[in-house]
Design an enzyme around this catalytic site. Structure first.
Site, short mmCIF file in Angstrom:
data_model
loop_
_atom_site.label_atom_id
_atom_site.label_comp_id
_atom_site.label_asym_id
_atom_site.label_seq_id
_atom_site.Cartn_x
_atom_site.Cartn_y
_atom_site.Cartn_z
CG HIS A 53 -2.03 -0.98 1.15
ND1 HIS A 53 -3.18 -0.87 1.91
CD2 HIS A 53 -2.21 -2.08 0.37
CE1 HIS A 53 -4.00 -1.87 1.62
NE2 HIS A 53 -3.44 -2.62 0.70
CD GLU A 55 -1.65 4.63 3.38
OE1 GLU A 55 -1.47 3.71 2.54
OE2 GLU A 55 -2.78 5.04 3.70
CB CYS A 83 -6.35 -0.08 5.12
SG CYS A 83 -4.77 -0.97 5.12
CB CYS A 86 -1.69 1.89 5.96
SG CYS A 86 -1.40 0.99 4.42
#
Lengths: 156, 156
Positions: A53, A55, A83, A86
């Site tokens: 992801h 991040e 999410c 993250c």
């Protein structure tokens, strides 16, 4: 350089990704001492990595650049509310502050499971959709004991 | 090969780490179709990567080995209940089932913040210890729109 400037960079990364087949439409930037030390866009699908992801990619890049696992004093700018994966990565990295644009509801409207995952993570283990079985507790605890007795351990 | 066998391998990885300075005392194994397709131990401190928890390392290894971002049909064996980052990684990877030994309370007793992070992740954004600021919502949403209009997008 202010919050709008750095968040705009994270959004620009999300826009670049949105029209590609590289991954989801998410971007993130890590800033320390007023400068960008790591940035990233989602690379789940093209790098075959469900943890890639924006991040996580940005945090890993920042840590690699600074040679540390601790980003205390840093700020993360992300195009969408992180999410749970993250968010916990941000907490483990000891980042000071977060600036974001979209919400988990925006992500859900675009077909992403962030909001549902937040519900799952908050449930007790045995109430989740993911079946879980606990075994070998005593064997497992020996590793914690060995860690606590290890003079070379590096806490994080 | 049964659950005890694979979980014992995860615990063995945690024990190896516990007496090293590589990272925390955690190990994990991903199994698909009855064989190990990825394994890992915590490498946070020696790889300068706060996301390099055992489960994340094992998932990334399994996905790299299988050339996919989707581990549907797989089981993860982990020496300790996953933290919220790792639990969400397991959900994103679409793993079928989890087998674990220690709990978040065991991890807390050894000095790890997993239990506190579970509390934080469950809170509304503005009630968390991590300060958060929301900006540029409309700009951010354009990326989701572009994604939904992209015929080459790969959902995950």
């Amino acid at each position: 350089m202010d919050d709008e400037t750095f968040l705009s960079r994270a959004i620009a990364l999300s826009m670049e990704n949105a029209s590609s087949a590289r991954g989801g439409p998410f971007g993130a930037v890590v800033v320390k001492d007023g400068r960008v030390v790591g940035e990233g866009a989602n690379r789940v699908t093209d790098s075959h990595d469900p943890t890639a992801h924006a991040e996580v990619v940005a945090i890993r890049a920042a840590c690699a650049a600074l040679g540390t696992f601790d980003l205390e004093g840093a700020v993360i700018y992300t195009s969408c509310e992180p999410c749970p994966m993250c968010l916990a990565a941000i907490l483990w990295a000891r980042i000071d502050r977060m600036v974001y644009a979209c919400s988990r509801e925006d992500a859900a409207a675009a077909g992403f499971d962030d909001a549902w995952f937040y519900e799952q993570v908050a449930k007790p283990i045995d109430a989740r959709a993911l079946p879980a079985r606990r075994l070998l507790e005593e064997d497992g605890r020996r590793a914690f004991q060995a860690w606590l007795e290890n003079p070379d351990r590096v806490p994080y």
